[in-house]
Write a protein that holds these residues in place. Structure first.
Motif, PDB file in Angstrom:
ATOM      1  N   LYS A 181       0.816  -1.214   0.000  1.00  0.00           N
ATOM      2  CA  LYS A 181       0.000   0.000   0.000  1.00  0.00           C
ATOM      3  C   LYS A 181       0.857   1.275   0.000  1.00  0.00           C
ATOM      4  CE  LYS A 181      -3.814   2.210   2.494  1.00  0.00           C
ATOM      5  NZ  LYS A 181      -4.696   2.155   3.681  1.00  0.00           N
ATOM      6  N   ASP A 182       0.489   2.197  -0.868  1.00  0.00           N
ATOM      7  CA  ASP A 182       1.063   3.548  -0.923  1.00  0.00           C
ATOM      8  C   ASP A 182       2.519   3.604  -1.365  1.00  0.00           C
ATOM      9  OD1 ASP A 182      -1.353   4.651  -0.051  1.00  0.00           O
ATOM     10  OD2 ASP A 182      -0.796   4.463   2.059  1.00  0.00           O
ATOM     11  N   LYS A 192       3.511   1.466   8.661  1.00  0.00           N
ATOM     12  CA  LYS A 192       3.346   1.313   7.207  1.00  0.00           C
ATOM     13  C   LYS A 192       4.292   2.270   6.517  1.00  0.00           C
ATOM     14  CE  LYS A 192      -0.679   4.431   7.125  1.00  0.00           C
ATOM     15  NZ  LYS A 192      -0.547   4.802   8.547  1.00  0.00           N
ATOM     16  N   SER A 237       4.067   4.550   4.268  1.00  0.00           N
ATOM     17  CA  SER A 237       3.704   5.966   4.110  1.00  0.00           C
ATOM     18  C   SER A 237       3.963   6.784   5.367  1.00  0.00           C
ATOM     19  CB  SER A 237       2.234   6.096   3.698  1.00  0.00           C
ATOM     20  OG  SER A 237       1.387   5.515   4.654  1.00  0.00           O
TER      21      SER A 237
END
Length: 233
Positions: free
Chosen positions: A108-109, A224, A226
């Motif tokens: 993700k991201d 995470k 990000s």
């Protein structure tokens, strides 16, 4: 924790399980391998034998899918007392090919993080494993355009990092490494005077697991990828 990344000019990213999914495919294949050998041993014994074989063979085969497949075949021969059929060996080989043909699933991201950091920092990929497979994954990922340099290392120890940074003429004090493995992506960098960020993945290979006292090392742990944007101004 308080961190100061104001002097950072170069950021290294691990690839497998930092930029894209990897270890999940190994765990799924181990399940299939155990099913192929269930007539010879228990699943727990099969898992233990395969891990032992992988570690024994690291110096010969290195990291990656191809060495993993060879270790599966050798384990199958030992666990079956050489009674394993040619058909089953063929099925093990196919398991490996299936792994190499898996799509590259970005975490993700990842693209947004790289997009925001590109231009502000020199970005490089520092990964280990099979050269051909890692090149394939990077090409399929569509991430090549964000990186100044890509390096596939035989291992990720202090000397590997030190020699590479010297070769790239990167000051260790200006280097930050981001990855999912404490053993490979964090501790060696801290030991040579660089900075590192740990971003854990939900699945970790036994060989990469390490237990440390949190106060023994000064590094940032994030939930995470990000999250790193909040620390790089």
């Amino acid at each position: 924790m308080e961190v100061d990344f104001s002097n950072i000019k170069v950021i290294g990213f691990d690839a497998d399980d930092t930029l894209w999914v990897n270890e999940t495919y190994f765990r799924n294949t181990e399940e299939q391998f155990a099913s192929l050998l269930e007539r010879y041993e228990t699943k727990n014994k099969i898992d233990q034998e395969l891990f032992r074989m992988e570690i024994k063979n690291l110096e010969l085969y290195g990291y990656g899918v191809k060495g993993f497949v060879l270790s599966m075949i050798e384990s199958a021969l030992e666990l079956s007392n050489n009674r394993i059929s040619a058909q089953t060996i063929g099925e093990i080989l196919q398991l490996g090919k299936d792994m190499l043909l898996q799509p590259v699933e970005l975490l993700k991201d990842v693209k947004e993080v790289l997009r925001q950091l590109q231009g502000r920092y020199r970005l490089i990929v520092l990964t280990k494993g099979d050269l051909l497979d890692q090149e394939r994954k990077l090409e399929k990922s569509g991430l090549s355009k964000y990186f100044h340099h890509v390096e596939v290392l035989s291992d990720k120890k202090e000397d590997n990092y030190r020699h590479l940074l010297d070769h790239l003429q990167v000051d260790v004090k200006e280097f930050l490494m981001i990855g999912n493995s404490l053993r490979s992506d964090v501790l060696p960098l801290l030991n040579i005077g660089a900075q590192a960020v740990h971003v854990p993945f939900h699945t970790t290979w036994q060989h990469e697991e390490v237990k440390i006292e949190e106060n023994d090392y000064d590094y940032l742990k994030i939930g995470k990828l990000s999250d790193i944007l909040g620390y790089l101004k």
